[in-house]
Design a protein around this motif. Structure first.
Motif, mmCIF file in Angstrom:
data_model
loop_
_atom_site.group_PDB
_atom_site.id
_atom_site.type_symbol
_atom_site.label_atom_id
_atom_site.label_comp_id
_atom_site.label_asym_id
_atom_site.label_seq_id
_atom_site.Cartn_x
_atom_site.Cartn_y
_atom_site.Cartn_z
ATOM 1 N N LEU A 1 0.819 -1.208 0.000
ATOM 2 C CA LEU A 1 0.000 0.000 0.000
ATOM 3 C C LEU A 1 0.854 1.259 0.000
ATOM 4 O O LEU A 1 0.479 2.274 -0.594
ATOM 5 C CB LEU A 1 -0.945 -0.016 1.206
ATOM 6 C CG LEU A 1 -2.011 -1.128 1.202
ATOM 7 C CD1 LEU A 1 -2.859 -1.076 2.471
ATOM 8 C CD2 LEU A 1 -2.907 -1.037 -0.034
ATOM 9 N N GLN A 2 2.024 1.211 0.646
ATOM 10 C CA GLN A 2 2.917 2.359 0.656
ATOM 11 C C GLN A 2 3.581 2.609 -0.694
ATOM 12 O O GLN A 2 4.082 3.703 -0.955
ATOM 13 C CB GLN A 2 4.010 2.168 1.712
ATOM 14 C CG GLN A 2 3.517 2.289 3.145
ATOM 15 C CD GLN A 2 4.593 1.955 4.158
ATOM 16 O OE1 GLN A 2 5.646 1.397 3.816
ATOM 17 N NE2 GLN A 2 4.348 2.281 5.422
ATOM 18 N N GLY A 3 3.574 1.589 -1.554
ATOM 19 C CA GLY A 3 4.240 1.727 -2.844
ATOM 20 C C GLY A 3 3.316 1.966 -4.017
ATOM 21 O O GLY A 3 3.781 2.140 -5.148
ATOM 22 N N LEU A 4 2.008 1.993 -3.779
ATOM 23 C CA LEU A 4 1.059 2.168 -4.872
ATOM 24 C C LEU A 4 1.086 3.596 -5.417
ATOM 25 O O LEU A 4 1.403 4.550 -4.705
ATOM 26 C CB LEU A 4 -0.363 1.852 -4.394
ATOM 27 C CG LEU A 4 -0.719 0.385 -4.149
ATOM 28 C CD1 LEU A 4 -2.131 0.289 -3.593
ATOM 29 C CD2 LEU A 4 -0.604 -0.430 -5.439
ATOM 30 N N ASP B 1 1.246 18.283 -3.443
ATOM 31 C CA ASP B 1 2.475 18.208 -2.652
ATOM 32 C C ASP B 1 2.966 19.592 -2.260
ATOM 33 O O ASP B 1 2.405 20.618 -2.645
ATOM 34 C CB ASP B 1 3.566 17.425 -3.395
ATOM 35 C CG ASP B 1 3.974 18.087 -4.715
ATOM 36 O OD1 ASP B 1 3.994 19.334 -4.766
ATOM 37 O OD2 ASP B 1 4.272 17.364 -5.676
ATOM 38 N N GLY B 2 4.030 19.630 -1.482
ATOM 39 C CA GLY B 2 4.533 20.889 -0.942
ATOM 40 C C GLY B 2 5.098 21.831 -1.976
ATOM 41 O O GLY B 2 5.346 23.005 -1.677
ATOM 42 N N LYS B 3 5.316 21.353 -3.202
ATOM 43 C CA LYS B 3 5.908 22.195 -4.238
ATOM 44 C C LYS B 3 4.846 22.902 -5.081
ATOM 45 O O LYS B 3 5.174 23.666 -5.978
ATOM 46 C CB LYS B 3 6.799 21.350 -5.146
ATOM 47 C CG LYS B 3 7.988 20.716 -4.417
ATOM 48 C CD LYS B 3 8.815 19.869 -5.361
ATOM 49 C CE LYS B 3 9.978 19.197 -4.632
ATOM 50 N NZ LYS B 3 10.775 18.338 -5.534
ATOM 51 N N THR C 1 4.634 7.055 5.633
ATOM 52 C CA THR C 1 5.681 6.600 4.714
ATOM 53 C C THR C 1 5.151 6.429 3.297
ATOM 54 O O THR C 1 4.035 5.937 3.093
ATOM 55 C CB THR C 1 6.264 5.266 5.206
ATOM 56 O OG1 THR C 1 6.717 5.423 6.552
ATOM 57 C CG2 THR C 1 7.423 4.822 4.325
ATOM 58 N N GLY C 2 5.997 6.808 2.320
ATOM 59 C CA GLY C 2 5.662 6.611 0.910
ATOM 60 C C GLY C 2 4.366 7.311 0.535
ATOM 61 O O GLY C 2 4.080 8.421 0.985
ATOM 62 N N THR C 3 3.574 6.642 -0.288
ATOM 63 C CA THR C 3 2.271 7.196 -0.678
ATOM 64 C C THR C 3 1.183 6.744 0.284
ATOM 65 O O THR C 3 -0.006 6.929 0.002
ATOM 66 C CB THR C 3 1.906 6.757 -2.105
ATOM 67 O OG1 THR C 3 1.842 5.317 -2.155
ATOM 68 C CG2 THR C 3 2.921 7.261 -3.119
ATOM 69 N N GLY C 4 1.583 6.187 1.420
ATOM 70 C CA GLY C 4 0.620 5.645 2.378
ATOM 71 C C GLY C 4 -0.505 6.585 2.756
ATOM 72 O O GLY C 4 -1.679 6.181 2.739
ATOM 73 N N PRO C 5 -0.228 7.867 3.118
ATOM 74 C CA PRO C 5 -1.324 8.753 3.505
ATOM 75 C C PRO C 5 -2.367 8.947 2.402
ATOM 76 O O PRO C 5 -3.567 8.915 2.657
ATOM 77 C CB PRO C 5 -0.607 10.076 3.819
ATOM 78 C CG PRO C 5 0.775 9.668 4.205
ATOM 79 C CD PRO C 5 1.093 8.492 3.335
#
Length: 377
Positions: A90-93, A157-159, A330-334
């Motif tokens: 799930l964190q890598g999706l 994202d923050g950018k 972590t990763g795309t988890g959120p």
């Protein structure tokens, strides 16, 4: 057997979620893969429907599945996905791709009503994802006003910010012709209305201080001479709210492309335990819809429908799923967990559910129920 909570009914006939998830790219190397991606992600959505809030809870739900339910999901009961594997996957999706796949599946389950469709664009920060060195993840979503189903979502994202993600968000929705898009003051941008015109969509945009010249024009209009087009009164969340709506045609004199009507919404609120203390808020909006295209009742419903997304989706994620205290970072988890929560909430909303917490408990009592809701049979 306990009965279903009020509003729960059989889902609209449509392909099941596992079939839709087959289009999701797998981030894992092929060697050593024991469980299909659609199986693992489908199980995670089922677990969230049953009220699971974390990777640990999802892993426990999978571990406790009866053998027959596991097999319906495509899981070998003797070799179930571990919590560690679920977490890594799930964190890598690709969170945006996951959201797009789920949203396309949800779109097939929204019943056609013949009424003009309205979509609310709104953002939410996942506050629990904040770390000492980074800001909280922010997700921008497009929701069907009538059902509360999330039709598209994208990470901010923050950018960048919500403004630059508006068009990529709505690009995820195939057909916007004739649709009314509602958005808050941040999205009252000329580039946005030009994009919506190209897509054949209409719009209602809130106007505040970030557009000072436009806001000054709207506040200076002769509102005192305009009768209320609609007046409503509601009670909820321990307060009473009285809303009045006025509308003026503005074919000239407003420096904003395609603006045809101005809207003034005045909200008077009081807490039920303080009956003599009212607070008043006046909000202005503009729309490209002309008098013959939308009645005052339509405009009032769409304006109110935009604010209701906060209750239908964001409030449920915060209160029922305790999202703002989630420690997933972590990763795309959120973003992935936000997508799973949106999928669960949307699937429940499409069956008429109004109490998500009760629906979670209902589906937690029988592992077959989440599968039936998601068309996994």
């Amino acid at each position: 057997m306990s009965s279903a909570p009020a509003g729960l009914s059989a889902p609209v006939h449509a392909p099941g979620l596992l079939a839709a998830l087959a289009d999701l790219p797998d981030p894992r190397a092929r060697r050593g893969v024991r469980h299909a991606l659609c199986t693992v992600v489908g199980a995670a959505v089922c677990a969230v429907v049953a009220g699971c809030r974390s990777y640990t809870a999802i892993g426990e739900w999978v571990a406790d599945l009866p053998a027959d339910t596991a097999q319906m999901l495509g899981i070998d009961p003797r070799r179930r996905p571990s919590e560690a594997m679920l977490r890594r996957l799930l964190q890598g999706l690709d969170a945006d791709r996951l959201t797009a796949v789920i949203a396309a599946w949800l779109a097939t389950r929204i019943p056609a009503t013949g009424a003009r469709r309205a979509i609310a664009v709104d953002g939410k920060s996942v506050r629990g994802s904040r770390t000492a060195g980074s800001a909280a993840r922010h997700v921008l979503a497009a929701c069907d006003q009538a059902t509360g189903a999330v039709l598209a979502s994208t990470d901010v994202d923050g950018k960048t910010n919500e403004i630059t993600r508006f068009q990529p968000l709505l690009d995820q929705i195939d057909n916007l012709t004739g649709v009314v898009v509602t958005a808050d003051a941040l999205h009252c941008q000329r580039e946005h209305v030009a994009y919506l015109a190209q897509r054949g969509a209409h719009w209602i945009l809130t106007v505040k201080g970030n557009q000072p010249h436009l806001h000054a024009h709207l506040t200076a209009l002769p509102w005192r001479a305009v009768p209320d087009a609609e007046r409503t009164s509601d009670r909820g969340h321990g307060r009473r709210e009285i809303r009045s709506l006025k509308i003026l045609s503005i074919s000239t004199g407003i420096d904003f492309p395609h603006a045809a009507q101005a809207i003034q919404v005045r909200r008077r609120r009081r807490r039920l335990d303080q009956p003599k203390r009212f607070t008043t808020e006046t909000v202005y909006a503009i729309t490209d819809l002309r008098v013959h295209q939308a009645t005052p009742a339509h405009l009032a419903n769409w304006a109110r429908g935009h604010w209701s997304i906060e209750n239908k989706v964001h409030w449920v994620r915060d209160v029922t799923y305790d999202e703002d205290r989630s420690q997933i970072r972590t990763g795309t988890g959120p973003q992935v967990m936000a997508a799973l929560r949106n999928a669960a909430i949307s699937a429940l909303r499409l069956t008429g559910v109004t109490n998500t917490a009760a629906a979670n408990r209902h589906h937690a009592r029988d592992s077959h129920r989440p599968l039936a809701l998601l068309g996994i049979t």
